[in-house]
Design an enzyme around this catalytic site. Structure first.
Site, PDB file in Angstrom:
ATOM      1  N   ASP A  13       0.880  -1.157   0.000  1.00  0.00           N
ATOM      2  CA  ASP A  13       0.000   0.000   0.000  1.00  0.00           C
ATOM      3  C   ASP A  13       0.931   1.223   0.000  1.00  0.00           C
ATOM      4  OD1 ASP A  13      -2.297   1.665   0.360  1.00  0.00           O
ATOM      5  OD2 ASP A  13      -1.821   1.779   2.497  1.00  0.00           O
ATOM      6  N   LEU A  14       0.417   2.370  -0.375  1.00  0.00           N
ATOM      7  CA  LEU A  14       1.269   3.563  -0.461  1.00  0.00           C
ATOM      8  C   LEU A  14       1.013   4.558   0.687  1.00  0.00           C
ATOM      9  CD1 LEU A  14       3.245   5.448  -2.021  1.00  0.00           C
ATOM     10  CD2 LEU A  14       1.283   6.207  -3.357  1.00  0.00           C
ATOM     11  N   ASP A  15      -0.208   5.104   0.711  1.00  0.00           N
ATOM     12  CA  ASP A  15      -0.546   6.138   1.703  1.00  0.00           C
ATOM     13  C   ASP A  15      -0.524   5.549   3.117  1.00  0.00           C
ATOM     14  OD1 ASP A  15      -1.198   8.240  -0.227  1.00  0.00           O
ATOM     15  OD2 ASP A  15      -2.937   7.020  -0.726  1.00  0.00           O
ATOM     16  N   THR A  21       1.198  10.314   3.435  1.00  0.00           N
ATOM     17  CA  THR A  21       0.184  11.107   2.730  1.00  0.00           C
ATOM     18  C   THR A  21      -1.208  10.911   3.320  1.00  0.00           C
ATOM     19  OG1 THR A  21       0.453   9.345   1.132  1.00  0.00           O
ATOM     20  CG2 THR A  21       1.214  11.526   0.468  1.00  0.00           C
ATOM     21  N   LYS A  49      -9.601   5.322   5.384  1.00  0.00           N
ATOM     22  CA  LYS A  49      -8.284   4.847   4.944  1.00  0.00           C
ATOM     23  C   LYS A  49      -8.424   3.678   3.974  1.00  0.00           C
ATOM     24  CE  LYS A  49      -5.440   6.151   8.887  1.00  0.00           C
ATOM     25  NZ  LYS A  49      -4.807   5.625  10.109  1.00  0.00           N
ATOM     26  N   GLY A  50      -7.764   3.782   2.832  1.00  0.00           N
ATOM     27  CA  GLY A  50      -7.777   2.690   1.853  1.00  0.00           C
ATOM     28  C   GLY A  50      -8.957   2.728   0.892  1.00  0.00           C
ATOM     29  N   ILE A  51      -9.934   3.586   1.166  1.00  0.00           N
ATOM     30  CA  ILE A  51     -11.151   3.644   0.335  1.00  0.00           C
ATOM     31  C   ILE A  51     -10.943   4.615  -0.831  1.00  0.00           C
ATOM     32  CG2 ILE A  51     -13.645   4.078   0.370  1.00  0.00           C
ATOM     33  CD1 ILE A  51     -12.673   1.739   2.226  1.00  0.00           C
ATOM     34  N   ARG A  53     -11.556   7.286  -4.072  1.00  0.00           N
ATOM     35  CA  ARG A  53     -12.004   8.682  -3.983  1.00  0.00           C
ATOM     36  C   ARG A  53     -13.525   8.814  -3.891  1.00  0.00           C
ATOM     37  NH1 ARG A  53      -9.435  12.139  -8.552  1.00  0.00           N
ATOM     38  NH2 ARG A  53      -7.617  11.009  -7.765  1.00  0.00           N
ATOM     39  N   SER A 120      -2.168   0.420  -4.413  1.00  0.00           N
ATOM     40  CA  SER A 120      -2.788   1.578  -3.774  1.00  0.00           C
ATOM     41  C   SER A 120      -4.063   1.941  -4.512  1.00  0.00           C
ATOM     42  CB  SER A 120      -1.825   2.774  -3.812  1.00  0.00           C
ATOM     43  OG  SER A 120      -2.508   3.955  -3.443  1.00  0.00           O
ATOM     44  N   ALA A 121      -5.089   2.351  -3.766  1.00  0.00           N
ATOM     45  CA  ALA A 121      -6.332   2.805  -4.395  1.00  0.00           C
ATOM     46  C   ALA A 121      -6.159   4.175  -5.032  1.00  0.00           C
ATOM     47  CB  ALA A 121      -7.439   2.862  -3.351  1.00  0.00           C
ATOM     48  N   SER A 122      -5.005   4.808  -4.786  1.00  0.00           N
ATOM     49  CA  SER A 122      -4.830   6.190  -5.215  1.00  0.00           C
ATOM     50  C   SER A 122      -4.428   6.329  -6.683  1.00  0.00           C
ATOM     51  CB  SER A 122      -3.775   6.874  -4.352  1.00  0.00           C
ATOM     52  OG  SER A 122      -3.537   8.178  -4.850  1.00  0.00           O
ATOM     53  N   ASN A 124      -3.235   8.960  -7.661  1.00  0.00           N
ATOM     54  CA  ASN A 124      -2.046   9.813  -7.589  1.00  0.00           C
ATOM     55  C   ASN A 124      -0.778   9.016  -7.297  1.00  0.00           C
ATOM     56  OD1 ASN A 124      -3.225  12.598  -7.827  1.00  0.00           O
ATOM     57  ND2 ASN A 124      -4.406  11.899  -6.062  1.00  0.00           N
ATOM     58  N   LYS A 151     -10.639  -1.819  -2.291  1.00  0.00           N
ATOM     59  CA  LYS A 151     -10.497  -2.425  -0.961  1.00  0.00           C
ATOM     60  C   LYS A 151     -11.790  -2.173  -0.181  1.00  0.00           C
ATOM     61  CE  LYS A 151      -5.637  -1.067  -1.134  1.00  0.00           C
ATOM     62  NZ  LYS A 151      -4.552  -0.213  -0.599  1.00  0.00           N
ATOM     63  N   GLU A 175       0.002  -3.018   4.760  1.00  0.00           N
ATOM     64  CA  GLU A 175      -1.144  -2.100   4.828  1.00  0.00           C
ATOM     65  C   GLU A 175      -1.227  -1.365   6.157  1.00  0.00           C
ATOM     66  OE1 GLU A 175      -3.753  -0.717   3.684  1.00  0.00           O
ATOM     67  OE2 GLU A 175      -3.903  -1.496   1.661  1.00  0.00           O
ATOM     68  N   ASP A 176      -1.825  -0.164   6.126  1.00  0.00           N
ATOM     69  CA  ASP A 176      -2.097   0.560   7.377  1.00  0.00           C
ATOM     70  C   ASP A 176      -3.599   0.684   7.622  1.00  0.00           C
ATOM     71  OD1 ASP A 176      -2.557   2.389   5.256  1.00  0.00           O
ATOM     72  OD2 ASP A 176      -2.378   4.062   6.649  1.00  0.00           O
TER      73      ASP A 176
HETATM   74  C1  G6P Z   1      -5.674   5.516  -0.712  1.00  0.00           C
HETATM   75  C2  G6P Z   1      -5.938   6.315   0.546  1.00  0.00           C
HETATM   76  C3  G6P Z   1      -7.358   6.855   0.578  1.00  0.00           C
HETATM   77  C4  G6P Z   1      -7.649   7.574  -0.735  1.00  0.00           C
HETATM   78  C5  G6P Z   1      -7.482   6.608  -1.900  1.00  0.00           C
HETATM   79  C6  G6P Z   1      -7.756   7.273  -3.253  1.00  0.00           C
HETATM   80  O1  G6P Z   1      -6.229   4.260  -0.574  1.00  0.00           O
HETATM   81  O2  G6P Z   1      -5.727   5.513   1.708  1.00  0.00           O
HETATM   82  O3  G6P Z   1      -7.472   7.727   1.667  1.00  0.00           O
HETATM   83  O4  G6P Z   1      -8.968   8.085  -0.727  1.00  0.00           O
HETATM   84  O5  G6P Z   1      -6.152   6.140  -1.899  1.00  0.00           O
HETATM   85  O6  G6P Z   1      -6.783   8.235  -3.505  1.00  0.00           O
HETATM   86  P1  G6P Z   1      -6.814   9.300  -4.709  1.00  0.00           P
HETATM   87  O7  G6P Z   1      -5.456   9.920  -4.611  1.00  0.00           O
HETATM   88  O8  G6P Z   1      -7.021   8.524  -5.973  1.00  0.00           O
HETATM   89  O9  G6P Z   1      -7.932  10.206  -4.419  1.00  0.00           O
HETATM   90 MG    MG Z   2      -2.938   3.244   3.372  1.00  0.00          MG
END
Ligand code: G6P
Ligand code: MG
Length: 223
Positions: A13-15, A21, A49-51, A53, A120-122, A124, A151, A175-176
């Site tokens: 996982d990243l964040d 972040t 966390k992990g969910i 956007r 990562s779900a992100s 970014n 997730k 994971e956190d």
């Molecule tokens: C990660 C973070 C979440 C965030 C998700 C989407 O999983 O833990 O807090 O909402 O990524 O990130 P994004 O950068 O795509 O909005």
């Molecule tokens: Mg995380």
């Protein structure tokens, strides 16, 4: 449980695992909650966390019983307002923002021939890894835009093992978040939780902080 000698790869996982972040996501979502008049609580904060956007936005609106107050287009605009704020907050990230011990751990994995991917779900994540100078340390990054479910669904960690060309049982997922640990467990990988052991009680292995995550410490817990 899987023996340490069977482990060949790591899905990160990243964040909140590689870099802090999570605090910027929190800051930006809190600002959005204030804007739509939803009361911010520590429980709401942890549950995000992990969910992904849009999923996070729905959870915030639901917490204030406002999920039906906005059209789809308005929700997309709110999510993009949050993301613009978030991207501003992370624009100054440098390799110094890698969490304690993580740069050494990732280097140790690379040096010893373990394969590593990012789950990562992100959306970014590629931008952040670039800022941290870590892009080349990973075999690949799962593209969250291609997932059917985020997730806690196992799909993202299943895909992270596929990227590594490994079986799930040869992979440790880090994971956190509780949602992330559920995803790793569902994928059949060994789950390593970093942070509060009460929140991450379902993890196979628990570490209080990133500074403790080394191959030797993982081996000691797995054998
Ligand atoms: C990660 C973070 C979440 C965030 C998700 C989407 O999983 O833990 O807090 O909402 O990524 O990130 P994004 O950068 O795509 O909005
Ligand atoms: Mg995380």
């Amino acid at each position: 449980m899987t023996k340490f000698s069977e482990i060949k790869g790591f899905a990160f996982d990243l964040d909140g695992v590689i870099t802090d972040t999570a605090k910027f996501h929190t800051q930006a979502w809190h600002a959005l909650a204030d804007q739509v008049n939803v009361i911010w609580t520590p429980e709401l904060q942890e549950s995000l966390k992990g969910i992904d956007r849009m999923g996070s936005l729905e959870m915030i609106l639901k917490a204030g019983n406002k999920q039906d107050d906005y059209t789809h287009d308005e929700k997309v605009a709110l999510a993009s307002w949050k993301n613009n704020h978030y991207v501003e907050l992370i624009s100054g990230l440098t390799p110094d923002d890698i969490l304690p011990g993580m740069a050494d751990f990732i280097k140790e994995l690379n040096d010893k021939g373990y394969r590593a991917s990012v789950a990562s779900a992100s959306k970014n994540a590629p931008f952040i890894l670039d800022k941290l100078g870590l892009t080349d340390s990973f075999v690949g990054i799962v593209d969250p835009a291609t997932l059917h479910a985020g997730k806690p669904d196992p799909e993202i960690f299943v895909r992270a093992a596929e990227i590594l060309n490994l079986l799930p049982e040869q992979v440790i997922g880090l994971e956190d978040s509780a949602a992330g640990i559920a995803s790793i467990n569902g994928a059949g990988e060994v789950s390593l939780g970093i942070g509060d052991t009460t929140v991450l009680a379902a993890a196979n292995l628990n570490f209080a902080s990133t500074a403790e995550v080394t191959l030797a410490n993982i081996a000691a817990k797995l054998d």
